[in-house]
Design a protein around this motif. Structure first.
Motif, PDB file in Angstrom:
ATOM      1  N   ARG A 203       3.620   6.210  -8.082  1.00  0.00           N
ATOM      2  CA  ARG A 203       2.070   6.520  -7.755  1.00  0.00           C
ATOM      3  C   ARG A 203       2.125   8.102  -8.014  1.00  0.00           C
ATOM      4  NH1 ARG A 203      -2.732   5.141  -7.767  1.00  0.00           N
ATOM      5  NH2 ARG A 203      -4.120   6.249  -6.203  1.00  0.00           N
ATOM      6  N   LEU A 204       3.198   8.962  -7.691  1.00  0.00           N
ATOM      7  CA  LEU A 204       2.957  10.258  -7.610  1.00  0.00           C
ATOM      8  C   LEU A 204       3.869  11.059  -8.762  1.00  0.00           C
ATOM      9  CD1 LEU A 204       3.235  11.402  -3.840  1.00  0.00           C
ATOM     10  CD2 LEU A 204       1.359  10.987  -5.404  1.00  0.00           C
ATOM     11  N   GLN A 205       4.686   9.943  -9.534  1.00  0.00           N
ATOM     12  CA  GLN A 205       5.457  10.268 -10.808  1.00  0.00           C
ATOM     13  C   GLN A 205       6.363  11.454 -10.498  1.00  0.00           C
ATOM     14  OE1 GLN A 205       2.522  11.456 -13.952  1.00  0.00           O
ATOM     15  NE2 GLN A 205       2.480   9.286 -14.372  1.00  0.00           N
ATOM     16  N   LYS A 206       7.040  11.188  -9.252  1.00  0.00           N
ATOM     17  CA  LYS A 206       8.335  12.104  -8.965  1.00  0.00           C
ATOM     18  C   LYS A 206       9.509  11.442  -9.145  1.00  0.00           C
ATOM     19  CE  LYS A 206       8.422  14.382  -5.293  1.00  0.00           C
ATOM     20  NZ  LYS A 206       8.376  15.673  -5.814  1.00  0.00           N
ATOM     21  N   ASN A 207      10.545  12.322  -9.787  1.00  0.00           N
ATOM     22  CA  ASN A 207      12.029  12.145  -9.970  1.00  0.00           C
ATOM     23  C   ASN A 207      12.442  11.779  -8.360  1.00  0.00           C
ATOM     24  OD1 ASN A 207      12.151  12.351 -12.581  1.00  0.00           O
ATOM     25  ND2 ASN A 207      12.687  14.518 -12.401  1.00  0.00           N
ATOM     26  N   PHE A 248       5.054  11.501   4.544  1.00  0.00           N
ATOM     27  CA  PHE A 248       4.477  12.806   4.216  1.00  0.00           C
ATOM     28  C   PHE A 248       4.091  13.186   2.953  1.00  0.00           C
ATOM     29  CE2 PHE A 248       6.734  14.036   8.365  1.00  0.00           C
ATOM     30  CZ  PHE A 248       5.645  14.324   9.054  1.00  0.00           C
ATOM     31  N   LEU A 249       4.883  12.388   1.961  1.00  0.00           N
ATOM     32  CA  LEU A 249       4.710  12.654   0.468  1.00  0.00           C
ATOM     33  C   LEU A 249       3.404  11.952   0.211  1.00  0.00           C
ATOM     34  CD1 LEU A 249       8.339  12.220  -0.823  1.00  0.00           C
ATOM     35  CD2 LEU A 249       7.037  14.521  -0.651  1.00  0.00           C
ATOM     36  N   LEU A 250       3.001  10.855   0.638  1.00  0.00           N
ATOM     37  CA  LEU A 250       1.964   9.934   0.343  1.00  0.00           C
ATOM     38  C   LEU A 250       0.795  10.665   1.018  1.00  0.00           C
ATOM     39  CD1 LEU A 250       3.709   6.478   0.883  1.00  0.00           C
ATOM     40  CD2 LEU A 250       2.871   7.308  -1.239  1.00  0.00           C
ATOM     41  N   MET A 251       0.959  11.378   1.804  1.00  0.00           N
ATOM     42  CA  MET A 251      -0.112  12.257   2.503  1.00  0.00           C
ATOM     43  C   MET A 251      -0.433  13.443   1.775  1.00  0.00           C
ATOM     44  SD  MET A 251       0.713  11.895   6.758  1.00  0.00           S
ATOM     45  CE  MET A 251       1.138  10.418   7.167  1.00  0.00           C
TER      46      MET A 251
END
Length: 312
Positions: A203-207, A248-251
């Motif tokens: 969703r956030l395109q994070k490695n 927290f990342l999803l927030m």
């Protein structure tokens, strides 16, 4: 396309599809081991040098300071683990071994609860710190030579150890031999490749930020950790977790790129746990037991028992 190459080292042959390739490091779903790990695995000599000479001195130079700041929060989680172990031991407080005891927090809490504790810690910085707290901590690695000097235990604890070692099966087998029949083992590792991490990654395109091959060789979830523990002869009895930091990342709070943000958010989860446990310990336990049943939470925490008799 996922690779299925064989990788040979002093620890055996390893094969399986590569689930992550990051900065030239492969993490494979190993068909031999039953869990994910990097390839190639480092030598025993490389590991020993890192944990005895570098880990607390340079890699985690703030760890002991932060551990002191976090002790009130850490004690809440330690007390929960002792509570579950006591229930499995039908209420008795006996002899406990903490493998990878770090600054000695778990042993300090156990001592306050009436447990007779011994720690094993490879870092001289951490073991000296623990001994300054009046704790019985032996410097070195928990190997066959060390194990034979320690006697038998009612409870053995390993907190965030198995992800660091190239031969986790051997470590669990040594722990099995040191436990009395009916004794309890508690193992916790990061709960990696979980569904929340997958959502953040896509969703956030994070490695995959949880891949840290200098520190973590192995990557477990609840199922693979339970299977590994069972393969060493234990009977799995319970599982817990702690706060899922991925929330927290999803927030929108990206602690992975800002250490000061990570410390701030860590303070939030500390407040949550201290207030939950202070309000109702059963709610605190059931909250994290429920998350564990769903495969969520930052840690996979497994409780298991050594059978009372062979074949039981």
């Amino acid at each position: 396309m996922p690779r299925r190459d064989w990788h040979s080292s002093e620890h055996g042959h390893h094969a399986g599809p590569a689930v992550t390739v990051l900065d030239g490091i492969d993490v494979i779903a190993c068909e031999q081991c039953g869990f994910k790990h990097i390839v190639p695995l480092p030598s025993s000599e490389t590991q020993a040098e890192f944990y005895q000479e570098e880990f607390y001195q340079s890699e985690k130079d703030q760890y002991l300071k932060e551990a002191d700041e976090d002790f009130a929060w850490k004690a809440v989680e330690c007390e929960l683990r002792f509570s579950v172990a006591s229930d499995l031991l039908e209420g008795q407080a006996g002899r406990v071994l903490d493998i990878g005891s770090g600054p000695g927090d778990f042993l300090a809490v156990g001592k306050s609860l009436g447990w007779d504790g011994v720690g094993v810690e490879p870092s001289p910085v951490a073991s000296d710190y623990a001994r300054d707290r009046g704790l019985d901590v032996r410097s070195g690695f928990f190997d066959s030579g060390m194990a034979e000097t320690l006697g038998q235990f009612d409870f053995i604890h390993m907190s965030e150890v198995l992800e660091h070692v190239a031969q986790p099966c051997e470590l669990l087998e040594l722990a099995y031999d040191r436990l009395v029949p009916g004794g309890v083992l508690c193992v916790s590792t990061p709960n990696d490749y979980n569904s929340l991490q997958s959502i953040v990654e896509k969703r956030l395109q994070k490695n995959p930020w949880w891949i840290v091959p200098d520190h973590h060789l192995n990557y477990y979830d609840f199922d693979s950790l339970s299977d590994l523990i069972a393969s060493a002869g234990f009977t799995v009895k319970d599982k817990l977790t702690n706060f899922p930091m991925e929330l927290f990342l999803l927030m929108g709070q990206d602690y992975t790129v800002a250490p000061e943000k990570g410390r701030e958010l860590h303070g939030w989860r500390k407040a949550l746990d201290i207030n939950l446990a202070g309000g109702d310990k059963r709610v605190y336990r059931d909250f994290y037991r429920g998350l564990a049943q769903a495969g969520l939470g930052r840690l996979a925490i497994i409780f298991a028992c050594k059978p009372l008799e062979s074949g039981e």
